[in-house]
Motif scaffolding. Structure first.
Motif, PDB file in Angstrom:
ATOM      1  N   PHE A   1      -0.289  -1.164 -16.370  1.00  9.60           N
ATOM      2  CA  PHE A   1      -0.717  -2.448 -15.817  1.00  9.60           C
ATOM      3  C   PHE A   1      -0.699  -3.440 -16.981  1.00  9.60           C
ATOM      4  O   PHE A   1      -1.441  -3.262 -17.946  1.00  9.60           O
ATOM      5  N   GLU A   2       0.147  -4.469 -16.882  1.00 13.27           N
ATOM      6  CA  GLU A   2       0.297  -5.405 -17.993  1.00 13.27           C
ATOM      7  C   GLU A   2       0.181  -6.844 -17.483  1.00 13.27           C
ATOM      8  O   GLU A   2       0.826  -7.209 -16.505  1.00 13.27           O
ATOM      9  N   GLU A   3      -0.639  -7.636 -18.180  1.00  9.08           N
ATOM     10  CA  GLU A   3      -0.811  -9.036 -17.793  1.00  9.08           C
ATOM     11  C   GLU A   3       0.520  -9.767 -17.968  1.00  9.08           C
ATOM     12  O   GLU A   3       1.197  -9.621 -18.979  1.00  9.08           O
ATOM     13  N   LYS A   4       0.920 -10.518 -16.935  1.00  9.55           N
ATOM     14  CA  LYS A   4       2.171 -11.269 -17.009  1.00  9.55           C
ATOM     15  C   LYS A   4       2.036 -12.558 -16.208  1.00  9.55           C
ATOM     16  O   LYS A   4       1.935 -12.507 -14.984  1.00  9.55           O
ATOM     17  N   ASP A   5       2.014 -13.682 -16.894  1.00  8.73           N
ATOM     18  CA  ASP A   5       1.933 -15.002 -16.256  1.00  8.73           C
ATOM     19  C   ASP A   5       0.787 -15.100 -15.250  1.00  8.73           C
ATOM     20  O   ASP A   5       0.966 -15.604 -14.138  1.00  8.73           O
TER      21      ASP A   5
ATOM     22  N   ASP B   1       0.358 -10.706  -7.809  1.00  8.01           N
ATOM     23  CA  ASP B   1      -0.299 -11.970  -8.097  1.00  8.01           C
ATOM     24  C   ASP B   1      -1.816 -11.759  -8.110  1.00  8.01           C
ATOM     25  O   ASP B   1      -2.540 -12.244  -7.248  1.00  8.01           O
ATOM     26  N   ALA B   2      -2.257 -10.974  -9.087  1.00  2.45           N
ATOM     27  CA  ALA B   2      -3.677 -10.651  -9.225  1.00  2.45           C
ATOM     28  C   ALA B   2      -3.910 -10.203 -10.661  1.00  2.45           C
ATOM     29  O   ALA B   2      -2.997  -9.706 -11.317  1.00  2.45           O
ATOM     30  N   PRO B   3      -5.141 -10.386 -11.158  1.00  4.58           N
ATOM     31  CA  PRO B   3      -5.432  -9.954 -12.528  1.00  4.58           C
ATOM     32  C   PRO B   3      -5.359  -8.432 -12.683  1.00  4.58           C
ATOM     33  O   PRO B   3      -5.592  -7.682 -11.732  1.00  4.58           O
ATOM     34  N   VAL B   4      -5.050  -8.019 -13.900  1.00  6.81           N
ATOM     35  CA  VAL B   4      -4.900  -6.592 -14.225  1.00  6.81           C
ATOM     36  C   VAL B   4      -6.098  -5.769 -13.754  1.00  6.81           C
ATOM     37  O   VAL B   4      -5.937  -4.714 -13.140  1.00  6.81           O
TER      38      VAL B   4
ATOM     39  N   PRO C   1      -8.528   2.421 -19.064  1.00  5.14           N
ATOM     40  CA  PRO C   1      -8.763   1.186 -18.307  1.00  5.14           C
ATOM     41  C   PRO C   1      -8.570  -0.047 -19.190  1.00  5.14           C
ATOM     42  O   PRO C   1      -8.961  -0.005 -20.342  1.00  5.14           O
ATOM     43  N   PRO C   2      -8.002  -1.105 -18.673  1.00  2.00           N
ATOM     44  CA  PRO C   2      -7.349  -1.226 -17.372  1.00  2.00           C
ATOM     45  C   PRO C   2      -5.830  -1.206 -17.512  1.00  2.00           C
ATOM     46  O   PRO C   2      -5.115  -1.850 -16.749  1.00  2.00           O
TER      47      PRO C   2
END
Length: 162
Positions: free
Chosen positions: A112-116, A27-30, A92-93
Motif C-alpha cells: 500500500f503506497e501513498e500516490k497523489d 481514491d482513499a488514504p493508505v 502497517p500500513p
C-alpha cells in the motif's frame, strides 16, 4: 508498472511462469485501504465477488506476523469452501504477506503506497508451479477487478462517513 495502474482500473498480469501481479489506485488514504484488508468487519463487505452469488459465511483474521486467517464462502456450513493460511509479515500500513494453505499454495504480498492523495495497491502472488498459477489465473482475471470495484465502493462509503 506505475503506468498501468490508474484510478478505477484494475490491471491483472502474469509477470512470469509463477507470478501474478494485480495493481490498482484507490481514491482513499493508505490507512483506510489497509484497514479494509485487515479488519474482518470491513474485509467481509468487499472480498466475495457479488456475481458469484456465494456469500462470505465467516471471516476470522489474526492480523499479525505469525497469526492466521480463515475465510469461508457458501450458503451454509455443508456447502462451504474455506481459504486459510498464515501471515508471514504484517507492517502497517504498508505491507502484508500471507500464505494460501489451500489449493495452489501461493504466497501473497500486498503493498500500500501513498500516490497523489490516493493509494497504489500492488498485489503479487507467487505460486509453487506454473500449473498452480494457470489454475488460479482463470478465476482471478474476472474476480479481482470485481472485488477491487467492491472495495472502491466501500472506501467511498467510509470516506464519506469520516
Amino acid at each position: 508498472m506505475g503506468e498501468r495502474a490508474s484510478k478505477g482500473r484494475t490491471a491483472v498480469e502474469r509477470r512470469s511462469e509463477r507470478e501474478l501481479v494485480v495493481t490498482r489506485i484507490f481514491d482513499a488514504p493508505v490507512r483506510l485501504v489497509f484497514d479494509a484488508w485487515t479488519k474482518p468487519e470491513l474485509f467481509k463487505l468487499w472480498w466475495a465477488p457479488k456475481s458469484m452469488g456465494v456469500p462470505l459465511l465467516s471471516c476470522e483474521m489474526d492480523v499479525r506476523t505469525g497469526g492466521g486467517y480463515r475465510i469461508a464462502f457458501g450458503h451454509d456450513a455443508a456447502d462451504s469452501m474455506a481459504f486459510f493460511g498464515k501471515y508471514l509479515e504484517v507492517s502497517p500500513p504498508s505491507r502484508l504477506v500471507w500464505t494460501n494453505d489451500e489449493g495452489g499454495g501461493a504466497v501473497t504480498t500486498v503493498t500500500f503506497e501513498e500516490k497523489d492523495g490516493g493509494t497504489l495497491l500492488v498485489l503479487q502472488e507467487l505460486y509453487p508451479s506454473t500449473e498452480a498459477l494457470d489454475e488460479a489465473f482463470l478465476g482471478m482475471e474476472d474476480a479481482m477487478p470485481e472485488q477491487f470495484e467492491q472495495l472502491d465502493d466501500l472506501l467511498a462509503t467510509l470516506r464519506a462517513s469520516v
